[in-house]
Design a protein around this motif. Structure first.
Motif, PDB file in Angstrom:
ATOM      1  N   ASN A  10      -6.653   9.674  -2.890  1.00  0.00           N
ATOM      2  CA  ASN A  10      -5.399   9.203  -2.334  1.00  0.00           C
ATOM      3  C   ASN A  10      -5.411   7.682  -2.305  1.00  0.00           C
ATOM      4  O   ASN A  10      -6.302   7.070  -1.706  1.00  0.00           O
ATOM      5  CB  ASN A  10      -5.279   9.786  -0.913  1.00  0.00           C
TER       6      ASN A  10
ATOM      7  N   ASP B 254       1.177  -0.759   4.273  1.00  0.00           N
ATOM      8  CA  ASP B 254       1.675   0.380   3.503  1.00  0.00           C
ATOM      9  C   ASP B 254       3.197   0.362   3.496  1.00  0.00           C
ATOM     10  O   ASP B 254       3.835  -0.129   4.434  1.00  0.00           O
ATOM     11  CB  ASP B 254       1.173   1.691   4.117  1.00  0.00           C
TER      12      ASP B 254
ATOM     13  N   TYR C 232      -3.804  -0.087   6.310  1.00  0.00           N
ATOM     14  CA  TYR C 232      -2.541   0.666   6.417  1.00  0.00           C
ATOM     15  C   TYR C 232      -1.366  -0.154   6.961  1.00  0.00           C
ATOM     16  O   TYR C 232      -0.225   0.296   6.902  1.00  0.00           O
ATOM     17  CB  TYR C 232      -2.713   1.956   7.241  1.00  0.00           C
TER      18      TYR C 232
ATOM     19  N   GLN D 297      -3.821   1.632  -8.921  1.00  0.00           N
ATOM     20  CA  GLN D 297      -3.243   2.867  -8.396  1.00  0.00           C
ATOM     21  C   GLN D 297      -2.943   3.851  -9.529  1.00  0.00           C
ATOM     22  O   GLN D 297      -3.106   5.057  -9.403  1.00  0.00           O
ATOM     23  CB  GLN D 297      -1.948   2.580  -7.634  1.00  0.00           C
TER      24      GLN D 297
ATOM     25  N   THR E 273       5.256   2.473   4.112  1.00  0.00           N
ATOM     26  CA  THR E 273       5.881   3.193   5.205  1.00  0.00           C
ATOM     27  C   THR E 273       5.374   2.762   6.581  1.00  0.00           C
ATOM     28  O   THR E 273       5.682   3.402   7.583  1.00  0.00           O
ATOM     29  CB  THR E 273       5.594   4.692   5.032  1.00  0.00           C
TER      30      THR E 273
ATOM     31  N   THR F 229      -3.705   5.622  -0.760  1.00  0.00           N
ATOM     32  CA  THR F 229      -3.508   5.020   0.561  1.00  0.00           C
ATOM     33  C   THR F 229      -4.831   4.879   1.307  1.00  0.00           C
ATOM     34  O   THR F 229      -5.138   3.812   1.839  1.00  0.00           O
ATOM     35  CB  THR F 229      -2.509   5.877   1.361  1.00  0.00           C
ATOM     36  N   SER F 230      -5.605   5.941   1.307  1.00  0.00           N
ATOM     37  CA  SER F 230      -6.889   5.857   2.009  1.00  0.00           C
ATOM     38  C   SER F 230      -7.936   5.125   1.177  1.00  0.00           C
ATOM     39  O   SER F 230      -8.924   4.629   1.719  1.00  0.00           O
ATOM     40  CB  SER F 230      -7.374   7.260   2.406  1.00  0.00           C
TER      41      SER F 230
ATOM     42  N   GLY G 170       0.801  -1.215   0.000  1.00  0.00           N
ATOM     43  CA  GLY G 170       0.000   0.000   0.000  1.00  0.00           C
ATOM     44  C   GLY G 170       0.836   1.267   0.000  1.00  0.00           C
ATOM     45  O   GLY G 170       2.043   1.236   0.220  1.00  0.00           O
ATOM     46  N   ASP G 171       0.164   2.385  -0.289  1.00  0.00           N
ATOM     47  CA  ASP G 171       0.818   3.695  -0.232  1.00  0.00           C
ATOM     48  C   ASP G 171       2.027   3.752  -1.161  1.00  0.00           C
ATOM     49  O   ASP G 171       3.104   4.208  -0.781  1.00  0.00           O
ATOM     50  CB  ASP G 171       1.247   3.994   1.219  1.00  0.00           C
ATOM     51  N   ASN G 172       1.840   3.285  -2.379  1.00  0.00           N
ATOM     52  CA  ASN G 172       2.975   3.064  -3.264  1.00  0.00           C
ATOM     53  C   ASN G 172       2.490   3.135  -4.702  1.00  0.00           C
ATOM     54  O   ASN G 172       2.508   2.148  -5.429  1.00  0.00           O
ATOM     55  CB  ASN G 172       3.550   1.662  -2.956  1.00  0.00           C
TER      56      ASN G 172
END
Lengths: 551, 551
Positions: B510, B548, B545, B452, B550, B512-513, A436-438
Motif C-alpha cells: 500500500n 495524504d 500521513y 507509486q 485525504t 500510503t503506509s 501521499g495516498d495518491n
C-alpha cells in the motif's frame, strides 16, 4: 532590433563552428584562427578598480586555468595540438571603464532599468592585447563571463580555434532571474552560493529567494527570532542574519540582486507555532479544503493586531536586504480559511468590511511599509487579477505564474510584469504527484518543462508595443516539494539557462542551433562543480546536429 | 501466502509507528520499548566466517556509528532522550549459520532460485543478545541490512524505541535487479560502486550492466582491445579488466550478481570504428530510418565471419564475468538496415536464407557459445515475440521491456521472464525528448514513472499459477541519454527501491503506509552519501500521513 541582428549573425556562423557563448551576444563575429593564452596571461584592471571587480577578475583567471574543458568534438580537441602549436599567444586582457567606477554590487542593486550591463570585447588573433570595455563594472563582469567561455584546454594549453572575436553585447531585458524555495526543503548556504555562481555565469540579475512558507520558517529575523525558533525544521536548518548578509554580498559581487519573498497573507501556517493569534485555520483538516497544499494557515488580514505584526516583520525583513525589491507574495489565498475563522468573521462583522476591502487595507499597509523602507513591492498575479484588491499601485512588479496567457491581462491594467509562468518556467513539473495516498497522482503542472519549451517563450506575445514596455523580464523557478540538495543542480541546470538567454538575447532563438552551445555550457558547469545534467548521449554532444530529428 | 501475512502484520502496526525497514520483511513484530546500542556493541561472527561476511559485519558496524540518522519525527528524536536514558543496552548481535558456510559471493552468484536469502532476526528489549541466523552467509547479509535499519541516533546514543523485534524474512522472487546503461553516458567506477552499495541496502540481487551500445564501447575486452580503443568516448572513459574484476568482486561481496549485457545484433554501430567489415548501415542517414536512435549500425548476422567474430567476443566477454547469466540483447533490430546492406543481401541471396533464418542461426551460434562458457542467455522480448527466431531455448531469461502487457505472451510460450517494463520501471521516462531539433518532443515512454506506479506493479497479472512460476523477478532500469554522474543518484533513488520491495516482499503493498518507510530509507541513503531525492517537503516527511490526499 538587436535580437534579430544577433540571430542573423549567429546563423551565418553556425554552419561552420560552435561559438559556445551562453547567452548569445547581441553581436558576435569570430574567425577560425588559433590563439593560445600565454602562460603569463593576465587581466589588467582599470585604475581604482573596486574590490569586487578585482575579485571577479581573480575568479576569471581561476576559471581559465581550472575549467580544463576539452572542446566538444570527438577527440575532445587533442588534434588541435598542431594548429595551436604555432599560434600567437594572448598576453593580456585590458579592462577599461568609461563611466563612474562604482562597485559591481552597487550597480547590480540599482533600480531595474538603470543597471548598465553592456560591454564590448575584442580578442585579436595576432596576440595583441584583448580589450574589454564597458560603462560600468557590472558590464565588465558580464564581459568577463563571456571571455571565460571562449577557451578550451588540451595538453598544449588553453586556447581557442575561433579567433579573432568581436563582441558587442548587452541584455534585452533587465530582470533575468531564478527563484528557489527554501521552505519545503532546506538548502544549506553553500548550495545557494553554488547556485548564485551558476546564475552569474549566464548573466542572471535576480535571485528570487522564496525563503519561508507554510512548511518552515528558516529565516532568522532580528526582533522576531521566535518565528525561526518555532518554525525552522531544526535549529541547524536556519539562515542567520550573518548568513543572509554573506549571501547578499556574494550575490551582489556576482551581479545579482537578492529579492527576498515573504509570501503573505497565505502560505503562513508556520507562523502559528509562535504566534497562534495571527493565523487563521492553522493545520486545519482536511487540508485540501483550506490550502493548496498542507499545512493550511493564513494571516488574519482583518485583524489590526495582525496587520501591525505583519508590517513590523516587513520592516525588520526589509532591513536585512539591500535590494530595492521585496516580494510579499499574495498567491493562493483560500476563502474558506477565513470564512471558517471565527476571529476573522468577528473582525469583518465588527467593521462591516468584506474580504476584498480587508485584503486591500492589509495590502496597503504592508506595501506602504515596504515603500517606507525604500523598496518596491512585488506580488503574485492574483493580487491584481483575482481578489478585487484596490491597493496594488502601479509601481509594483507582478509575477505571472499560473499561466503565461495571464500576462496580457496584467499589462492591460498597466502593471509591470515578470514572467514566471508555470507552463514554461516551473522546473518541478512533470515528476508525479508528491501528495501521499495518491497512487496515480500527477504534478498539477504536467508535463515536464524542457529547456526547449522555455527557450521558445515569447515575452511579448499578443502585446502592443506600449504593453511590451511593461515586461521587465522573467525567470525559472523551482518549488522544492520534491527537490533537496540531492537534486538541486540537476533539476535546475542547464534548463534555467534557457530563460537566461531568452531574456538576455531576446526571443526567437532556434533550439537546433542553441543545443551545441547549451551542451558546451553544461559541460563547463560540470567542470566548475555544478552538476548540470547531460542533455544527450556524449556521442551527440560531440557531434553537433548529428542527433537532430532530421539528421 | 507469505506476502499476505506480511501485509497483515504491517497493517496491524502501521497506525502506531513506523518500522522503517525496506523492503518489508515477510514477518515482523515489534514493540514500543527503548533500547540503546552499548558503546562496546559488537557483532559476533560464526566460527570460520568467510572474509566477505566479516567485511559485511565491518560495514554494518560502520553504518551503525556513521548513519547518525535522526528519527523522522518533528523533533528528530531529541525528546527520545528521556525514554532511552534508562533503557537497557544491547551488547551483541550473534550471528549463526546453519548451512555450509560458503562466502557471500559464492551464494550470490549461484543459479537463480538456489540462493538462500532467508534469515531470522530477534532483538530482545532487555539487553540480552540479539540473534541473527540463516542458512547461508547471504542470508546473514540480508539480515544485517535489516538490522542496520532499526537504529536512530540522537545526543544520547544509537537507539530504537520499537524493541523488541522478531523478524522472519526471505524474498518472494530471486531476481531483484537494477539496470544501468554506461554507453550513452559514461559512469566512473565509483558511481557504479556507490550504486551497488545502495542496491545491497535494499537487498537487490542483480546488477544488469548494459555496458556498451551503439554510442560507445567503454569495455576493454582482452583480445579485442580495438573495440574500446576505437569506441570509448575517451581513453579515460573505459572499464579495464581490472575495473571489471573490482566491480564484480565488490558486487558479489554485497550479495549482487553482475549480469553484463552485450546488446546484439542491433545497437552495435560503434563496432564499425574498429571492424567496419562486421557492421551494416553504420552511421547511416537519416538515422531514424535505420535505428531507434543515432547512430545506426547492426552486426551482419548473415555473415559467417561476423558470426565467428561475435562468438569469439562472447567467449572473451564471458571470461570476464563470473555470473551464470549474460545478456546478448536482441532488441530493436532494424529491417531496413539489412535490406539496404549489399553485403547482407549478398549473403542471404547466396545461401537462400531469409532474415529470420539468418537471425535464428546467428542466435543459435552466440547462445551456444555462451552455454559453452557455462552461462545462460538472457535476451530482450523481441527475440521470442517479434522476429520468428526459432533458436531461443527455454533456458533463456526474457526481459520484458516494451510493455508490461507483453509478459503474458512470453510466459504463454513457456519462457522465464524478468519484468523490466517501460510502463512501470523505466527511470528515464517523462523528462522530455532528448533528440535535437524537436522543440515539442516528449520522451517515448511518457509519463514519468513515479515510485507509486512501480510499487503498484503486479508481477503475475493475468497469469495462471503455472505461468506465475516462470516469473523470476524484475528490475528498474535507467537508459542514460539524459543521465550522467550529475543525476545518477537522484534519477534512481529512492524510486528503484520500490521494485526492490515489490519483488522481495511480494505485490499488494500500500503506497500510503509505504511512504513513511520510503522517506526513512531516502534519508538514510543521504546519510550514507547516496543522493536520493526528497519525496515530499520535510514537514510531510516528519509527519506520517499528514500530507495524504485525504488527510
Amino acid at each position: 532590433m538587436t535580437a534579430t541582428l544577433q540571430r542573423l549573425s549567429f546563423i551565418l556562423f553556425s554552419a561552420s563552428y560552435v561559438a559556445a557563448i551562453w547567452p548569445l551576444p547581441a553581436s558576435l563575429s569570430s574567425g577560425s584562427s588559433a590563439l593560445i593564452l600565454s602562460t603569463d596571461f593576465d587581466v589588467i584592471l582599470p585604475d581604482n578598480a573596486p574590490r569586487d571587480l578585482a575579485d571577479a577578475v581573480g575568479r576569471t583567471k581561476q576559471f581559465l586555468s581550472s575549467d580544463a574543458l576539452g572542446r566538444l568534438v570527438p577527440d575532445r580537441g587533442a588534434s588541435d595540438k598542431d594548429a595551436i602549436g604555432s599560434a600567437p599567444a594572448l598576453g593580456s586582457l585590458v579592462l577599461t571603464v568609461t563611466g563612474d567606477l562604482k562597485s559591481i554590487a552597487e550597480v547590480a542593486t540599482a533600480e531595474l532599468g538603470s543597471r548598465d550591463e553592456a560591454y564590448t570585447l575584442t580578442v585579436p588573433d595576432d596576440g595583441s592585447d584583448a580589450t574589454l570595455s564597458a560603462n560600468s563594472s557590472l558590464g565588465l563582469l558580464r564581459g568577463l563571463s563571456t571571455f571565460e567561455q571562449l577557451w578550451y584546454t588540451n595538453e598544449a594549453g588553453i586556447y581557442t580555434v575561433e579567433a579573432p572575436f568581436d563582441i558587442e553585447d548587452g541584455p534585452v531585458y533587465p530582470y533575468r532571474g531564478f527563484m528557489l524555495d527554501t521552505a519545503r526543503n532546506y538548502f544549506p548556504v553553500d548550495d545557494i552560493k553554488r547556485t548564485l555562481d551558476a546564475m552569474s555565469w549566464v548573466k542572471m540579475t535576480t535571485f528570487h529567494w522564496h525563503v519561508v512558507d507554510s512548511q518552515s520558517f528558516p529565516l532568522q529575523i532580528p526582533g522576531f527570532l521566535e518565528l525561526s525558533e518555532a518554525g525552522a525544521y531544526t535549529a541547524e536548518m536556519v539562515y542567520t542574519p550573518e548568513n543572509v548578509a554573506d549571501i547578499v554580498a556574494y550575490a551582489n559581487a556576482r551581479g545579482i540582486d537578492v529579492m527576498v519573498e515573504w509570501d503573505t497573507p497565505g502560505h503562513t501556517s508556520v507562523i502559528s507555532k509562535s504566534h497562534p493569534e495571527h493565523v487563521a485555520c492553522p493545520e486545519a483538516s482536511p487540508w485540501a479544503s483550506y490550502a493548496a497544499e498542507p499545512p493550511s494557515g493564513q494571516l488574519r488580514i482583518a485583524s489590526a493586531e495582525t496587520t501591525n505584526f505583519t508590517t513590523s516583520v516587513v520592516t525588520a525583513l526589509s532591513g536585512m536586504f539591500n535590494s530595492k525589491y521585496l516580494s510579499l507574495g499574495g498567491d493562493e489565498i483560500n476563502a474558506k480559511c477565513y470564512t471558517d475563522d471565527a476571529e476573522t468573521q468577528a473582525s469583518l462583522n465588527g467593521t462591516g468590511k468584506d474580504f476584498a476591502t480587508a485584503l486591500s487595507e492589509f495590502t496597503n499597509a504592508t506595501h506602504n511599509t515596504l515603500r517606507a523602507s525604500g523598496k518596491t513591492p512585488v506580488v503574485w498575479q492574483e493580487m491584481v487579477l483575482d481578489y478585487n484588491v484596490t491597493t496594488v499601485e502601479k509601481d509594483a512588479l507582478i509575477l505571472v505564474w499560473i499561466s503565461s496567457e495571464d500576462a496580457i491581462s496584467v499589462v492591460e491594467q498597466g502593471y509591470k510584469i515578470i514572467h514566471a509562468a508555470s507552463d514554461y518556467f516551473y522546473l518541478d513539473c512533470g515528476l508525479g504527484g508528491w501528495v501521499g495516498d495518491n497512487v496515480e497522482g500527477n504534478s498539477w503542472c504536467d508535463p515536464f518543462k524542457t529547456w526547449q519549451k522555455s527557450y521558445s517563450f515569447d515575452p511579448v506575445a499578443n502585446m502592443t508595443s506600449e504593453q511590451a514596455e511593461l515586461v521587465l523580464g522573467g525567470q525559472h523557478l523551482i518549488w522544492t516539494e520534491q527537490t533537496s540538495p540531492a537534486n538541486l543542480d540537476s533539476s535546475v541546470w542547464p534548463r534555467a539557462a534557457s530563460s537566461a538567454e531568452v531574456f538576455w538575447s531576446g526571443p526567437g532563438g532556434n533550439v537546433t542551433s542553441a543545443l551545441p552551445r547549451l551542451h558546451d555550457l553544461a559541460y563547463r558547469f560540470n567542470q566548475r562543480g555544478v552538476a548540470a545534467i547531460a542533455l544527450q548521449p556524449i556521442w551527440c554532444a560531440l557531434r553537433p546536429y548529428a542527433c537532430d530529428l532530421t539528421a
